[in-house]
Write an enzyme that holds these catalytic residues in place. Structure first.
Site, PDB file in Angstrom:
ATOM      1  N   CYS A  26       0.951  -1.290   0.076  1.00  0.00           N
ATOM      2  CA  CYS A  26      -0.110   0.087   0.107  1.00  0.00           C
ATOM      3  C   CYS A  26       0.797   1.546   0.135  1.00  0.00           C
ATOM      4  CB  CYS A  26      -0.909   0.255   1.220  1.00  0.00           C
ATOM      5  SG  CYS A  26      -1.951  -1.366   1.231  1.00  0.00           S
TER       6      CYS A  26
ATOM      7  N   HIS B 107      -3.376   7.184   2.784  1.00  0.00           N
ATOM      8  CA  HIS B 107      -3.629   5.863   2.077  1.00  0.00           C
ATOM      9  C   HIS B 107      -5.129   5.510   2.731  1.00  0.00           C
ATOM     10  CE1 HIS B 107      -4.359   1.834   1.082  1.00  0.00           C
ATOM     11  NE2 HIS B 107      -3.843   1.418   2.179  1.00  0.00           N
TER      12      HIS B 107
ATOM     13  N   ASN C   8     -10.254  -0.283   0.099  1.00  0.00           N
ATOM     14  CA  ASN C   8      -8.735   0.189   0.111  1.00  0.00           C
ATOM     15  C   ASN C   8      -8.361  -0.529  -1.281  1.00  0.00           C
ATOM     16  OD1 ASN C   8      -6.191  -0.471   0.438  1.00  0.00           O
ATOM     17  ND2 ASN C   8      -6.276  -1.142   2.601  1.00  0.00           N
TER      18      ASN C   8
HETATM   19  O1  UT7 Z   1      -3.959  -1.307   3.382  1.00  0.00           O
HETATM   20  C1  UT7 Z   1      -3.348  -2.331   4.303  1.00  0.00           C
HETATM   21  C2  UT7 Z   1      -3.142  -1.867   5.726  1.00  0.00           C
HETATM   22  N1  UT7 Z   1      -4.693  -2.444   6.341  1.00  0.00           N
HETATM   23  C3  UT7 Z   1      -5.235  -1.706   7.306  1.00  0.00           C
HETATM   24  O2  UT7 Z   1      -4.989  -0.838   7.687  1.00  0.00           O
HETATM   25  C4  UT7 Z   1      -6.193  -2.497   7.946  1.00  0.00           C
HETATM   26  C5  UT7 Z   1      -6.171  -2.216   9.254  1.00  0.00           C
HETATM   27  N2  UT7 Z   1      -7.268  -3.126  10.206  1.00  0.00           N
HETATM   28  C6  UT7 Z   1      -8.624  -2.493  10.311  1.00  0.00           C
HETATM   29  O3  UT7 Z   1      -8.935  -1.953   9.425  1.00  0.00           O
HETATM   30  C7  UT7 Z   1      -9.450  -3.336  11.238  1.00  0.00           C
HETATM   31  O4  UT7 Z   1      -8.660  -4.032  12.285  1.00  0.00           O
HETATM   32  C8  UT7 Z   1     -10.514  -4.223  10.496  1.00  0.00           C
HETATM   33  C9  UT7 Z   1     -11.492  -3.475   9.659  1.00  0.00           C
HETATM   34  C10 UT7 Z   1      -9.678  -5.281   9.372  1.00  0.00           C
HETATM   35  C11 UT7 Z   1     -11.073  -4.991  11.495  1.00  0.00           C
HETATM   36  O5  UT7 Z   1     -12.068  -4.111  12.352  1.00  0.00           O
HETATM   37  P1  UT7 Z   1     -12.041  -4.326  14.004  1.00  0.00           P
HETATM   38  O6  UT7 Z   1     -12.883  -3.138  14.417  1.00  0.00           O
HETATM   39  O7  UT7 Z   1     -10.853  -4.290  14.247  1.00  0.00           O
HETATM   40  O8  UT7 Z   1     -12.811  -5.581  14.055  1.00  0.00           O
HETATM   41  P2  UT7 Z   1     -12.044  -7.001  14.736  1.00  0.00           P
HETATM   42  O9  UT7 Z   1     -11.346  -7.497  13.904  1.00  0.00           O
HETATM   43  O10 UT7 Z   1     -11.842  -6.689  16.344  1.00  0.00           O
HETATM   44  O11 UT7 Z   1     -13.586  -7.694  14.877  1.00  0.00           O
HETATM   45  C12 UT7 Z   1     -14.752  -7.381  15.806  1.00  0.00           C
HETATM   46  C13 UT7 Z   1     -15.959  -8.333  15.559  1.00  0.00           C
HETATM   47  C14 UT7 Z   1     -15.568 -10.080  15.676  1.00  0.00           C
HETATM   48  O12 UT7 Z   1     -16.515 -10.532  16.309  1.00  0.00           O
HETATM   49  P3  UT7 Z   1     -16.547 -10.893  17.713  1.00  0.00           P
HETATM   50  O13 UT7 Z   1     -15.150 -11.661  18.029  1.00  0.00           O
HETATM   51  O14 UT7 Z   1     -16.226  -9.637  18.580  1.00  0.00           O
HETATM   52  O15 UT7 Z   1     -17.626 -11.624  18.089  1.00  0.00           O
HETATM   53  C15 UT7 Z   1     -15.326 -10.189  14.024  1.00  0.00           C
HETATM   54  O16 UT7 Z   1     -15.525 -11.720  14.063  1.00  0.00           O
HETATM   55  O17 UT7 Z   1     -16.422  -8.174  14.265  1.00  0.00           O
HETATM   56  C16 UT7 Z   1     -16.459  -9.590  13.260  1.00  0.00           C
HETATM   57  N3  UT7 Z   1     -16.345  -9.296  12.107  1.00  0.00           N
HETATM   58  C17 UT7 Z   1     -17.262  -8.941  11.145  1.00  0.00           C
HETATM   59  N4  UT7 Z   1     -18.543  -8.932  11.284  1.00  0.00           N
HETATM   60  C18 UT7 Z   1     -19.148  -8.554  10.431  1.00  0.00           C
HETATM   61  C19 UT7 Z   1     -15.056  -9.153  11.484  1.00  0.00           C
HETATM   62  N5  UT7 Z   1     -15.290  -8.896  10.124  1.00  0.00           N
HETATM   63  C20 UT7 Z   1     -16.304  -8.837   9.886  1.00  0.00           C
HETATM   64  C21 UT7 Z   1     -17.372  -8.522   8.820  1.00  0.00           C
HETATM   65  N6  UT7 Z   1     -18.831  -8.615   9.142  1.00  0.00           N
HETATM   66  N7  UT7 Z   1     -16.857  -8.406   7.666  1.00  0.00           N
END
Ligand code: UT7
Length: 330
Positions: A112, A257, A287
């Protein structure tokens, strides 16, 4: 003194739109979750288009904006983590199809952060007197390397291409690329990976295509990458400003980004910035990895936001873990 100025900008986005509701029919997710956690509403999907074909469309748009002759381009850099071939590189296809008959070129792999890295390389070649016009094309066919059963990654990315031409200018009216800062935290590289065909878990003669195909998807520890991004942005922005001898108040436009709107909001909060000064389009495209910053630049120009002489700050972060920033005079 020779400066390198952005003399043309281009972009290409495929027509096909996949909304969050559309994604919810493919994988267990919802429009609410995706919008609240990422800011994304929809993304573009390349429908049978190769990476080089998308790159060429962005490059043509850029050359039209530049109003120059492709014969005068002496260096082509393509940034992508989704090339069509290991060899030939994507730059060779772009140079040939565009008619850059006197150019050399290569592909640059920095995920990225690719556009920020390429801008620094182009700037260095121009300031060293080794190039006059450098074409950078950042192109990503991300949806080809997504696992559409993994809701934690497949909702985040989209396809697209952005391009810029950097030209040597000596008139002193425009400082162009004023400063840059590049960095790499390789020790943490395992939190964001896309394995290649050649995987060494087995002896080469034991490996079949079927063995390796399943491994070509983006795998990401989102929480770790989020945490890294916050620190990386601050370090890169502070260093780029310091090298330019400027402060955050001197910058008219911030172009980060487009990974997650929450990362961008955190950046705004950290520097007490009005969100009006930060350009975002993540809601429309998701993204697009290295393509996101040049797509933003082109859209800003199309929307008449950029005034000549204004200063902009671009900042990228991603796989590697690579990161970097640059201060530019428009
Ligand atoms: O470009 C390269 C750089 N990339 C980035 O900068 C990405 C950086 N990371 C992020 O943007 C975030 O960490 C994510 C968007 C990937 C994830 O967001 P988050 O707020 O950190 O969510 P999480 O991974 O902590 O997940 C929270 C909950 C989980 O459920 P439980 O365990 O709390 O029951 C996940 O299973 O959300 C659930 N979950 C979803 N639910 C519905 C994860 N993905 C999804 C989804 N739809 N797509």
């Amino acid at each position: 003194m020779v400066c390198s100025c952005i003399s043309g900008m281009g972009k290409y986005l495929p027509d096909y739109i996949l909304t969050n509701d559309g994604l919810a029919e493919i994988v267990e997710t919802s429009d609410d979750w995706i919008r609240e956690r990422t800011g994304i509403r929809e993304r573009r999907i390349s429908h049978g288009e190769a990476t080089w074909q998308m790159a060429l469309k962005a490059a043509r748009d850029c050359v039209a904006d530049w109003q120059g002759n492709p014969q005068d381009i002496d260096f082509v850099i393509v940034t992508t983590l989704t090339p069509d071939y290991y060899t030939p590189n994507t730059a060779s296809a772009i140079a040939a199809e565009l008619g850059c008959d006197h150019a050399f070129g290569f592909d640059l792999s920095a995920a990225c952060t690719g556009f920020v890295y390429a801008l620094d390389v182009a700037d260095s070649y121009i300031k060293a007197g080794k190039a006059n016009h450098v074409l950078i094309v950042s192109v990503e066919n991300m949806t080809r390397i997504l696992d559409f059963t993994d809701r934690t990654t497949c909702v985040l990315f989209g396809d697209g291409a952005g391009a810029a031409i950097l030209s040597a200018c000596e008139d002193g009216n425009n400082r162009g690329v004023i400063s840059s800062y590049l960095a790499l935290d390789g020790g943490r590289r395992s939190v964001l990976t896309v394995p290649a065909t050649v995987c060494h878990e087995k002896m080469p003669w034991e490996e079949t295509v079927a063995d390796t195909n399943g491994h070509h998807a983006v795998m990401m520890d989102g929480t770790e990458v989020f945490r890294f991004s916050i620190g990386a942005i601050t370090e890169a922005v502070d260093k780029a400003l310091e090298r330019a001898g400027l402060t955050i108040d001197d910058i008219a436009w911030f172009i980060p980004h487009q990974a997650n709107i929450r990362i961008i909001q955190h950046f705004a909060h950290r520097y007490h910035l009005d969100m009006e000064k930060i350009f975002t389009n993540i809601d429309k495209y998701g993204n697009t990895s290295s393509a996101s910053i040049p797509i933003c630049l082109k859209e800003m120009k199309e929307q008449g936001k950029i005034q000549k002489g204004q200063l902009g700050l671009i900042v990228g972060f991603g796989g590697g873990l690579s990161y970097g920033a640059a201060v530019i005079e428009f």
